[in-house]
Motif scaffolding. Structure first.
Motif, PDB file in Angstrom:
ATOM      1  N   ASN A  73       1.162  -1.421   0.084  1.00 58.93           N
ATOM      2  CA  ASN A  73      -0.152  -0.224   0.042  1.00 58.93           C
ATOM      3  C   ASN A  73       0.683   1.117   0.130  1.00 58.93           C
ATOM      4  O   ASN A  73       1.258   1.644   1.283  1.00 58.93           O
ATOM      5  N   VAL A  74       0.730   1.673  -1.037  1.00 58.36           N
ATOM      6  CA  VAL A  74       2.510   2.921  -1.447  1.00 58.36           C
ATOM      7  C   VAL A  74       1.537   4.854  -0.923  1.00 58.36           C
ATOM      8  O   VAL A  74       1.574   5.056  -0.751  1.00 58.36           O
ATOM      9  N   HIS A  75      -0.125   4.567  -0.722  1.00 60.58           N
ATOM     10  CA  HIS A  75      -0.326   5.268  -0.771  1.00 60.58           C
ATOM     11  C   HIS A  75      -0.412   6.648   0.987  1.00 60.58           C
ATOM     12  O   HIS A  75      -0.713   7.284   0.713  1.00 60.58           O
ATOM     13  N   PHE A  76       0.262   5.014   1.648  1.00 59.03           N
ATOM     14  CA  PHE A  76       0.860   5.871   2.812  1.00 59.03           C
ATOM     15  C   PHE A  76       1.161   7.282   2.750  1.00 59.03           C
ATOM     16  O   PHE A  76       1.766   8.073   3.192  1.00 59.03           O
ATOM     17  N   ILE A  77       1.978   6.708   1.477  1.00 59.02           N
ATOM     18  CA  ILE A  77       3.673   8.350   1.273  1.00 59.02           C
ATOM     19  C   ILE A  77       2.826   9.174   0.949  1.00 59.02           C
ATOM     20  O   ILE A  77       3.779  10.615   1.940  1.00 59.02           O
ATOM     21  N   VAL A  78       1.628   9.659   0.675  1.00 62.56           N
ATOM     22  CA  VAL A  78       0.720  11.268   0.937  1.00 62.56           C
ATOM     23  C   VAL A  78       0.894  11.445   2.039  1.00 62.56           C
ATOM     24  O   VAL A  78       0.770  12.822   2.490  1.00 62.56           O
ATOM     25  N   ASP A  79       0.688  11.132   2.957  1.00 61.05           N
ATOM     26  CA  ASP A  79       0.356  11.159   4.814  1.00 61.05           C
ATOM     27  C   ASP A  79       1.452  11.934   5.407  1.00 61.05           C
ATOM     28  O   ASP A  79       3.479  10.971   5.216  1.00 61.05           O
ATOM     29  N   ARG A  80       1.727  13.011   5.549  1.00 62.00           N
ATOM     30  CA  ARG A  80       2.932  13.680   5.953  1.00 62.00           C
ATOM     31  C   ARG A  80       3.384  13.599   7.732  1.00 62.00           C
ATOM     32  O   ARG A  80       4.603  13.835   7.934  1.00 62.00           O
ATOM     33  N   THR A  81       2.482  13.478   7.746  1.00 68.67           N
ATOM     34  CA  THR A  81       2.706  12.787   9.972  1.00 68.67           C
ATOM     35  C   THR A  81       3.858  11.365   9.638  1.00 68.67           C
ATOM     36  O   THR A  81       4.648  11.359  10.658  1.00 68.67           O
ATOM     37  N   ASN A  82       4.352  10.596   8.252  1.00 63.57           N
ATOM     38  CA  ASN A  82       5.316   9.443   8.429  1.00 63.57           C
ATOM     39  C   ASN A  82       6.346  10.665   7.722  1.00 63.57           C
ATOM     40  O   ASN A  82       6.649  10.313   6.555  1.00 63.57           O
ATOM     41  N   LYS A  83       7.100  10.873   8.775  1.00 67.00           N
ATOM     42  CA  LYS A  83       8.817  11.268   8.302  1.00 67.00           C
ATOM     43  C   LYS A  83       9.246  10.237   7.763  1.00 67.00           C
ATOM     44  O   LYS A  83       9.476   9.220   8.069  1.00 67.00           O
ATOM     45  N   ALA A 135      13.195   3.737   0.829  1.00 66.64           N
ATOM     46  CA  ALA A 135      12.176   3.846   2.176  1.00 66.64           C
ATOM     47  C   ALA A 135      10.755   2.596   1.699  1.00 66.64           C
ATOM     48  O   ALA A 135      10.374   2.487   2.804  1.00 66.64           O
ATOM     49  N   LEU A 136      10.526   2.519   0.986  1.00 64.53           N
ATOM     50  CA  LEU A 136       9.960   1.250   1.378  1.00 64.53           C
ATOM     51  C   LEU A 136       9.964  -0.185   1.251  1.00 64.53           C
ATOM     52  O   LEU A 136       9.066  -1.123   1.264  1.00 64.53           O
ATOM     53  N   GLY A 137      11.476  -0.417   1.129  1.00 69.80           N
ATOM     54  CA  GLY A 137      11.195  -1.945   1.044  1.00 69.80           C
ATOM     55  C   GLY A 137      11.752  -2.431  -0.579  1.00 69.80           C
ATOM     56  O   GLY A 137      11.311  -1.691  -1.369  1.00 69.80           O
ATOM     57  N   ASP A 138      11.701  -3.921  -0.887  1.00 68.59           N
ATOM     58  CA  ASP A 138      11.484  -3.871  -1.857  1.00 68.59           C
ATOM     59  C   ASP A 138       9.964  -4.092  -2.679  1.00 68.59           C
ATOM     60  O   ASP A 138       8.630  -3.696  -2.311  1.00 68.59           O
ATOM     61  N   LEU A 139      10.144  -3.070  -4.126  1.00 67.76           N
ATOM     62  CA  LEU A 139       8.991  -2.607  -4.786  1.00 67.76           C
ATOM     63  C   LEU A 139       8.440  -3.099  -5.875  1.00 67.76           C
ATOM     64  O   LEU A 139       9.229  -2.647  -6.819  1.00 67.76           O
ATOM     65  N   GLU A 146       4.141   3.972  -9.642  1.00 65.18           N
ATOM     66  CA  GLU A 146       3.177   4.916  -8.954  1.00 65.18           C
ATOM     67  C   GLU A 146       2.866   5.786  -7.890  1.00 65.18           C
ATOM     68  O   GLU A 146       3.280   7.230  -7.266  1.00 65.18           O
ATOM     69  N   GLN A 147       4.771   6.120  -7.039  1.00 64.84           N
ATOM     70  CA  GLN A 147       5.251   5.929  -6.119  1.00 64.84           C
ATOM     71  C   GLN A 147       5.565   7.720  -6.650  1.00 64.84           C
ATOM     72  O   GLN A 147       6.132   8.523  -5.541  1.00 64.84           O
ATOM     73  N   ILE A 148       5.732   8.330  -7.511  1.00 65.73           N
ATOM     74  CA  ILE A 148       6.452   9.585  -7.930  1.00 65.73           C
ATOM     75  C   ILE A 148       5.233  10.511  -7.979  1.00 65.73           C
ATOM     76  O   ILE A 148       5.864  11.058  -7.430  1.00 65.73           O
ATOM     77  N   TYR A 149       3.980   9.824  -8.775  1.00 66.83           N
ATOM     78  CA  TYR A 149       3.115  10.808  -8.658  1.00 66.83           C
ATOM     79  C   TYR A 149       2.185  11.351  -6.615  1.00 66.83           C
ATOM     80  O   TYR A 149       2.295  11.894  -6.157  1.00 66.83           O
ATOM     81  N   LEU A 150       2.984  10.133  -6.266  1.00 68.64           N
ATOM     82  CA  LEU A 150       2.019   9.412  -4.424  1.00 68.64           C
ATOM     83  C   LEU A 150       2.969  11.063  -3.577  1.00 68.64           C
ATOM     84  O   LEU A 150       2.649  11.756  -3.296  1.00 68.64           O
ATOM     85  N   HIS A 151       4.873  10.650  -3.801  1.00 63.68           N
ATOM     86  CA  HIS A 151       5.903  11.478  -3.307  1.00 63.68           C
ATOM     87  C   HIS A 151       5.177  13.151  -3.596  1.00 63.68           C
ATOM     88  O   HIS A 151       5.874  13.436  -2.979  1.00 63.68           O
TER      89      HIS A 151
END
Length: 170
Positions: A73-83, A135-139, A146-151
């Motif tokens: 679940n890479v969508h957690f990237i958007v949550d900026r509380t996860n430093k 940051a996400l391990g094996d992906l 997908e992580q490019i636009y979420l980031h």
């Protein structure tokens, strides 16, 4: 390339451009404090991440061993509380940039990504191969895309916060 991913990449980049296009060069380069990045540095970080992602995906495509890994679940990237501390390779320089320079660099990195993705004949291979993300391990490689636009969405939030701190009119 999956149309949804292509649309998300485009929409997110358009949102980023809207956040910075009306800034002046001083606003773009101002840092809210000594420990924070300027908006220019945030954009440079995004460019470096996009270019590093291309390299990682290209490397992953060349690997012979197809180790199927679980999708994340890479969508957690958007949550900026996860430093997350940026790896050195994607830390931005402290140089002064004009808005025009940043816009051109953003455009260039996105063109490189688009051209690269268009060269992948069998897009299904992206879901079958993986590379370790710092940051996400094996992906899986498609999730690297997908992580490019979420980031980018994550950092658009940061840019909005910087503009508020600097009292830049929204």
């Amino acid at each position: 390339m999956n149309q949804l991913i292509t649309d998300q990449l485009s929409e997110t980049r358009n949102n980023l451009v809207q956040e910075i296009e009306l800034l002046n060069d001083t606003q773009l380069n101002a840092r809210p404090n000594a420990n924070s990045w300027s908006i220019a540095q945030v954009c440079l970080h995004l460019i470096l991440v996009e270019e590093s992602s291309i390299k990682a995906i290209a490397w992953g495509l060349k690997q012979e061993d197809n180790k199927q890994i679980e999708r994340k679940n890479v969508h957690f990237i958007v949550d900026r509380t996860n430093k997350v501390v940026a790896p050195k390779i994607v830390e931005p320089a402290e140089d002064f940039f004009t808005v025009q320079q940043i816009m051109e660099l953003l455009d260039d990195s996105r063109k490189k990504l688009t051209i690269f993705l268009e060269t992948i004949e069998d897009q299904s291979i992206l879901a079958e191969k993986s590379v370790k993300h710092p940051a996400l391990g094996d992906l899986p490689l498609d999730q690297w895309i997908e992580q490019i636009y979420l980031h980018e969405q994550r950092h658009i939030g940061q840019i909005k916060e910087i503009k508020e701190i600097l009292e830049v009119e929204q």
